[in-house]
Design an enzyme around this catalytic site. Sequence first.
Site, PDB file in Angstrom:
ATOM      1  N   HIS A 198      -7.459   0.705  -6.361  1.00 14.62           N
ATOM      2  CA  HIS A 198      -7.604  -0.298  -5.217  1.00 14.62           C
ATOM      3  C   HIS A 198      -8.308  -1.242  -5.602  1.00 14.62           C
ATOM      4  O   HIS A 198      -9.434  -1.455  -5.256  1.00 14.62           O
ATOM      5  CB  HIS A 198      -8.449   0.617  -3.992  1.00 14.62           C
ATOM      6  CG  HIS A 198      -8.391   0.075  -2.794  1.00 14.62           C
ATOM      7  ND1 HIS A 198      -7.570  -0.905  -2.425  1.00 14.62           N
ATOM      8  CD2 HIS A 198      -9.029   0.501  -1.882  1.00 14.62           C
ATOM      9  CE1 HIS A 198      -7.920  -1.346  -1.354  1.00 14.62           C
ATOM     10  NE2 HIS A 198      -8.646  -0.400  -0.816  1.00 14.62           N
ATOM     11  N   GLN A 232     -10.067  -4.086  -3.301  1.00 12.65           N
ATOM     12  CA  GLN A 232     -11.538  -3.584  -2.931  1.00 12.65           C
ATOM     13  C   GLN A 232     -12.414  -4.023  -3.845  1.00 12.65           C
ATOM     14  O   GLN A 232     -13.688  -4.235  -3.462  1.00 12.65           O
ATOM     15  CB  GLN A 232     -11.444  -2.002  -2.372  1.00 12.65           C
ATOM     16  CG  GLN A 232     -13.009  -1.494  -1.928  1.00 12.65           C
ATOM     17  CD  GLN A 232     -13.049  -1.825  -0.590  1.00 12.65           C
ATOM     18  OE1 GLN A 232     -12.416  -1.831   0.294  1.00 12.65           O
ATOM     19  NE2 GLN A 232     -14.181  -2.775  -0.365  1.00 12.65           N
ATOM     20  N   ARG A 254     -13.621  -8.412   2.042  1.00 13.21           N
ATOM     21  CA  ARG A 254     -12.098  -8.196   1.978  1.00 13.21           C
ATOM     22  C   ARG A 254     -11.311  -9.590   2.316  1.00 13.21           C
ATOM     23  O   ARG A 254     -10.413  -9.998   1.270  1.00 13.21           O
ATOM     24  CB  ARG A 254     -11.598  -7.083   2.813  1.00 13.21           C
ATOM     25  CG  ARG A 254     -12.204  -5.906   2.163  1.00 13.21           C
ATOM     26  CD  ARG A 254     -11.704  -5.257   1.033  1.00 13.21           C
ATOM     27  NE  ARG A 254     -10.470  -5.179   0.691  1.00 13.21           N
ATOM     28  CZ  ARG A 254      -9.589  -4.000   1.121  1.00 13.21           C
ATOM     29  NH1 ARG A 254     -10.032  -3.124   1.862  1.00 13.21           N
ATOM     30  NH2 ARG A 254      -8.360  -4.167   0.934  1.00 13.21           N
ATOM     31  N   ASP A 291     -17.150   7.144  -1.612  1.00 16.37           N
ATOM     32  CA  ASP A 291     -15.900   7.097  -0.852  1.00 16.37           C
ATOM     33  C   ASP A 291     -15.818   8.414  -0.213  1.00 16.37           C
ATOM     34  O   ASP A 291     -16.316   9.412  -0.456  1.00 16.37           O
ATOM     35  CB  ASP A 291     -14.912   6.607  -1.864  1.00 16.37           C
ATOM     36  CG  ASP A 291     -13.525   6.400  -1.133  1.00 16.37           C
ATOM     37  OD1 ASP A 291     -13.534   6.190  -0.005  1.00 16.37           O
ATOM     38  OD2 ASP A 291     -12.506   6.017  -1.743  1.00 16.37           O
ATOM     39  N   CYS A 335     -16.270   1.477   0.362  1.00 19.88           N
ATOM     40  CA  CYS A 335     -15.124   0.978   0.751  1.00 19.88           C
ATOM     41  C   CYS A 335     -14.645   0.844   2.446  1.00 19.88           C
ATOM     42  O   CYS A 335     -14.145   0.331   2.997  1.00 19.88           O
ATOM     43  CB  CYS A 335     -13.823   1.246   0.072  1.00 19.88           C
ATOM     44  SG  CYS A 335     -13.133   2.754   0.195  1.00 19.88           S
ATOM     45  N   ARG A 357       0.943  -1.045  -0.099  1.00 17.60           N
ATOM     46  CA  ARG A 357      -0.053   0.131   0.075  1.00 17.60           C
ATOM     47  C   ARG A 357       0.889   1.398   0.048  1.00 17.60           C
ATOM     48  O   ARG A 357       1.654   1.448   0.835  1.00 17.60           O
ATOM     49  CB  ARG A 357      -0.790   0.076   1.279  1.00 17.60           C
ATOM     50  CG  ARG A 357      -1.525   1.456   1.363  1.00 17.60           C
ATOM     51  CD  ARG A 357      -2.837   1.222   2.434  1.00 17.60           C
ATOM     52  NE  ARG A 357      -3.925   0.663   1.758  1.00 17.60           N
ATOM     53  CZ  ARG A 357      -5.140   0.713   2.422  1.00 17.60           C
ATOM     54  NH1 ARG A 357      -5.308   1.329   3.555  1.00 17.60           N
ATOM     55  NH2 ARG A 357      -5.924  -0.247   2.003  1.00 17.60           N
TER      56      ARG A 357
END
Length: 299
Positions: A130, A133, A286, A218, A258, A103
């Site tokens: 991402h 996700q 996840r 988001d 998310c 990340r």
Amino acid sequence: MTRHFLTLNDLSPDELGYLIQRAIELKTMLRNGQYHEPLKGKTLGMIFEKSSTRTRVSFEVAMTQFGGASIFLSPRDTQLGRGEPIEDSARVLSRMVDAVMIRTFEHATVETFAAHSAVPVINALTDEFHPCQLLADMQTYVEHRGSIQGKKVVWVGDGNNMCASYINAANQFDFELVISCPPGFEPDATLLGRHPERVSLQPDVNDAVRDAHLVVTDVWASMGQENEQESRLNAFAGYQVTPELMDRADPEALFMHCLPAHRGEEVTDGVIDGPQSVVWDEAENRLHAQKGILVWCLA
Ligand code: CP
Ligand code: NVA
């Protein structure tokens, strides 16, 4: 060939479909208390240059349940934070661990790491994408509503890393994506232009969500944009997902985020805690979806 997962485009649509089905099976096996240890003796290195709750815990738990191990690596206490070149870090780590999850900020960092790594590299979020996700989001949609093919998905808010991964997903999973952003916060024009048959912009959010099967949002300021938080509050006013906005969508529409959510900014309590919200299943998935990607990379 080493199988990296840097964006959703690293798998074919068939592979992605298989992975989602496998994630659903792995979830059932776990619920039934069935031990499954396909990664016994394997170690995942996890480099986090940004904060995380879900990603870190889901990867660690996935490796534990799969019979393997994981190592949390932060720039604060590794040589990565003291300027050791990313290429050298990749060469060294990949001599010891079996896969690396990263990340970070620039997407180029994961690409450089992957180019010099002898083991699979998984993108656990960059400023641009991402993809992990999206696997969880697609699994969640399938579990609640069946195939997402041909459905209308509406992205509300910032044209950020999640939005970019939704653009890739629209192409890979074959759904219609309508993106509703305030002017100046649209996703990258090149990426947008790649799938004109599936992806469109509609800055009028009330128009955008009409008859949507899935509404997604988001945070308005992503990690690394903390100093823009205040100015973004003004720019994004009007792009909050409210119960009234959800009423314009299909009656069967789902709501996803998310997480972490800024309640009262991009979404109200009434929506995130409401009957159309599947955010907790999405967060749980996840774990299951990433088991799918770990197996795809390693087994
Ligand atoms: N959704 C997500 O990636 O959450 P974390 O930042 O907590 O990992
Ligand atoms: N867009 C958000 C996603 C967090 C999981 C960020 O990059 O901070």
